[in-house]
Every structure is written in structure tokens, then in C-alpha cells.
Scaffold this motif. Structure first.
Motif, PDB file in Angstrom:
ATOM      1  N   GLY A  86       0.804  -1.212   0.000  1.00  0.00           N
ATOM      2  CA  GLY A  86       0.000   0.000   0.000  1.00  0.00           C
ATOM      3  C   GLY A  86       0.838   1.263   0.000  1.00  0.00           C
ATOM      4  N   ILE A  87       2.155   1.103  -0.066  1.00  0.00           N
ATOM      5  CA  ILE A  87       3.078   2.230  -0.126  1.00  0.00           C
ATOM      6  C   ILE A  87       3.711   2.236  -1.513  1.00  0.00           C
ATOM      7  N   CYS A  88       3.663   3.376  -2.191  1.00  0.00           N
ATOM      8  CA  CYS A  88       4.225   3.485  -3.533  1.00  0.00           C
ATOM      9  C   CYS A  88       5.728   3.214  -3.493  1.00  0.00           C
ATOM     10  N   GLN A  89       6.184   2.331  -4.350  1.00  0.00           N
ATOM     11  CA  GLN A  89       7.586   1.952  -4.399  1.00  0.00           C
ATOM     12  C   GLN A  89       8.460   3.023  -5.030  1.00  0.00           C
ATOM     13  N   LYS A  90       7.832   4.032  -5.622  1.00  0.00           N
ATOM     14  CA  LYS A  90       8.600   5.098  -6.254  1.00  0.00           C
ATOM     15  C   LYS A  90       8.679   6.343  -5.369  1.00  0.00           C
ATOM     16  N   CYS A  91       7.530   6.845  -4.915  1.00  0.00           N
ATOM     17  CA  CYS A  91       7.516   8.109  -4.166  1.00  0.00           C
ATOM     18  C   CYS A  91       7.359   7.926  -2.659  1.00  0.00           C
ATOM     19  N   GLY A  92       6.924   6.733  -2.225  1.00  0.00           N
ATOM     20  CA  GLY A  92       6.782   6.469  -0.794  1.00  0.00           C
ATOM     21  C   GLY A  92       5.461   6.913  -0.193  1.00  0.00           C
ATOM     22  N   HIS A  93       4.557   7.472  -0.996  1.00  0.00           N
ATOM     23  CA  HIS A  93       3.245   7.880  -0.494  1.00  0.00           C
ATOM     24  C   HIS A  93       2.308   6.677  -0.437  1.00  0.00           C
ATOM     25  N   GLU A  94       1.265   6.821   0.354  1.00  0.00           N
ATOM     26  CA  GLU A  94       0.276   5.752   0.459  1.00  0.00           C
ATOM     27  C   GLU A  94      -0.531   5.660  -0.840  1.00  0.00           C
ATOM     28  N   ILE A  95      -0.777   4.445  -1.283  1.00  0.00           N
ATOM     29  CA  ILE A  95      -1.582   4.207  -2.484  1.00  0.00           C
ATOM     30  C   ILE A  95      -3.055   4.259  -2.082  1.00  0.00           C
ATOM     31  N   ASP A  96      -3.856   4.983  -2.858  1.00  0.00           N
ATOM     32  CA  ASP A  96      -5.284   5.107  -2.548  1.00  0.00           C
ATOM     33  C   ASP A  96      -5.947   3.735  -2.456  1.00  0.00           C
ATOM     34  N   ALA A  97      -6.890   3.619  -1.504  1.00  0.00           N
ATOM     35  CA  ALA A  97      -7.610   2.362  -1.299  1.00  0.00           C
ATOM     36  C   ALA A  97      -8.380   1.957  -2.556  1.00  0.00           C
ATOM     37  N   GLU A  98      -8.937   2.931  -3.279  1.00  0.00           N
ATOM     38  CA  GLU A  98      -9.688   2.629  -4.500  1.00  0.00           C
ATOM     39  C   GLU A  98      -8.782   1.989  -5.547  1.00  0.00           C
ATOM     40  N   ARG A  99      -7.551   2.482  -5.646  1.00  0.00           N
ATOM     41  CA  ARG A  99      -6.601   1.906  -6.609  1.00  0.00           C
ATOM     42  C   ARG A  99      -6.258   0.482  -6.206  1.00  0.00           C
ATOM     43  N   TYR A 105      -2.349  -5.675  -6.900  1.00  0.00           N
ATOM     44  CA  TYR A 105      -0.942  -6.042  -7.041  1.00  0.00           C
ATOM     45  C   TYR A 105      -0.069  -4.848  -7.431  1.00  0.00           C
ATOM     46  N   THR A 106      -0.653  -3.652  -7.505  1.00  0.00           N
ATOM     47  CA  THR A 106       0.115  -2.493  -7.935  1.00  0.00           C
ATOM     48  C   THR A 106       1.197  -2.133  -6.922  1.00  0.00           C
ATOM     49  N   ALA A 107       2.303  -1.639  -7.445  1.00  0.00           N
ATOM     50  CA  ALA A 107       3.406  -1.182  -6.599  1.00  0.00           C
ATOM     51  C   ALA A 107       3.503   0.337  -6.610  1.00  0.00           C
ATOM     52  N   TYR A 108       2.632   1.002  -7.385  1.00  0.00           N
ATOM     53  CA  TYR A 108       2.741   2.441  -7.578  1.00  0.00           C
ATOM     54  C   TYR A 108       1.410   3.145  -7.349  1.00  0.00           C
TER      55      TYR A 108
END
Length: 132
Positions: A86-99, A105-108
Motif C-alpha cells: 500500500g506504499i508506492c515503491q517510487k515516491c513512498g506515499h500511500e496508495i489510494d484504497a480505491e486503486r 498487485y500495484t506497486a505504484y
């Protein structure tokens, strides 16, 4: 992200991994059967013009896509177990729950995913020509 929510994603991802593994195994068996049909004198593949290869390229492409998706799913399962899901592997921000609901399986995050796509789709421009 709460452990309970992560556990729900893990169950979903494990089920997806099992389904993809079965589909990839089935596709690989079917491809081998298509390439090495019984009754041949040799197991050496022949030139595609000598075979009925209609659909073979698309079967290979589908199998490759499923393999890439399986890698992404396995990466997401690893991130859950490492506490980085749930943490973006590029910027380190939290990935939205909707995404995550749409693409578990998203990393971004969506912004970084768009940036990656733009980099891939960006046309290559020729440098200006210099004449001597």
C-alpha cells in the motif's frame, strides 16, 4: 494500512496467484502440444510456414502477459509480508484504497504509474542534425 485489510488483500492475491499459476501451466502445456504434435518424425520445430500457426502468436503473448502479472502478484504478496504493501515503491506515499481495490498487485500510486506510462510511451525525438 490495518493488518486486517492487508490480510484480506493477501487472501485475494494468493487466490489470484494460484489461478494464474494454473493458467500459465495449462498454456505452456498447450503450446508444447501445438509445437510438438504427435506423429511427427522429429521433435525439431519446423518453419512457421510449414505449420498451422494460426493463433500461436496470440497464445504466446497471453502466456507472457500472465507471467508478468504473476510476478506483480508475487511482489505484492512479498510487500504485504514485509509491511510495505500500500506504499508506492517510487515516491513512498500511500496508495489510494480505491486503486488497491481495482489493482491489488500495484506497486505504484496513480501519479507514479502515469509517469511510468508516459516515459514508456514518450516518442523518441531525433536531435537536430548538424552539418559541417
Amino acid at each position: 494500512m490495518e493488518k486486517k485489510v492487508q490480510a484480506g488483500f493477501e487472501v485475494q492475491l494468493i487466490a489470484l496467484r494460484q489461478r494464474l499459476t494454473r493458467e500459465i501451466d495449462s498454456s505452456e502445456r498447450a503450446l508444447r502440444e501445438d509445437v510438438f504434435k504427435p506423429g511427427r518424425i522429429t521433435n525439431l520445430p519446423t518453419h512457421p510456414a510449414d505449420e498451422d500457426v494460426e493463433g500461436l502468436d496470440s497464445e504466446i503473448a497471453i502466456s507472457q502477459n500472465e507471467s508478468r502479472l504473476l510476478e506483480q502478484v508475487e511482489g505484492a504478496i512479498e510487500r504485504i509480508r514485509a509491511g510495505a504493501f500500500g506504499i508506492c515503491q517510487k515516491c513512498g506515499h500511500e496508495i489510494d484504497a480505491e486503486r488497491l481495490q481495482a489493482v491489488p498487485y500495484t506497486a505504484y500510486c496513480i501519479e507514479c504509474a502515469r509517469g511510468e506510462r508516459e516515459q514508456i510511451e514518450k516518442p523518441v525525438r531525433d536531435e537536430p542534425r548538424r552539418f559541417l
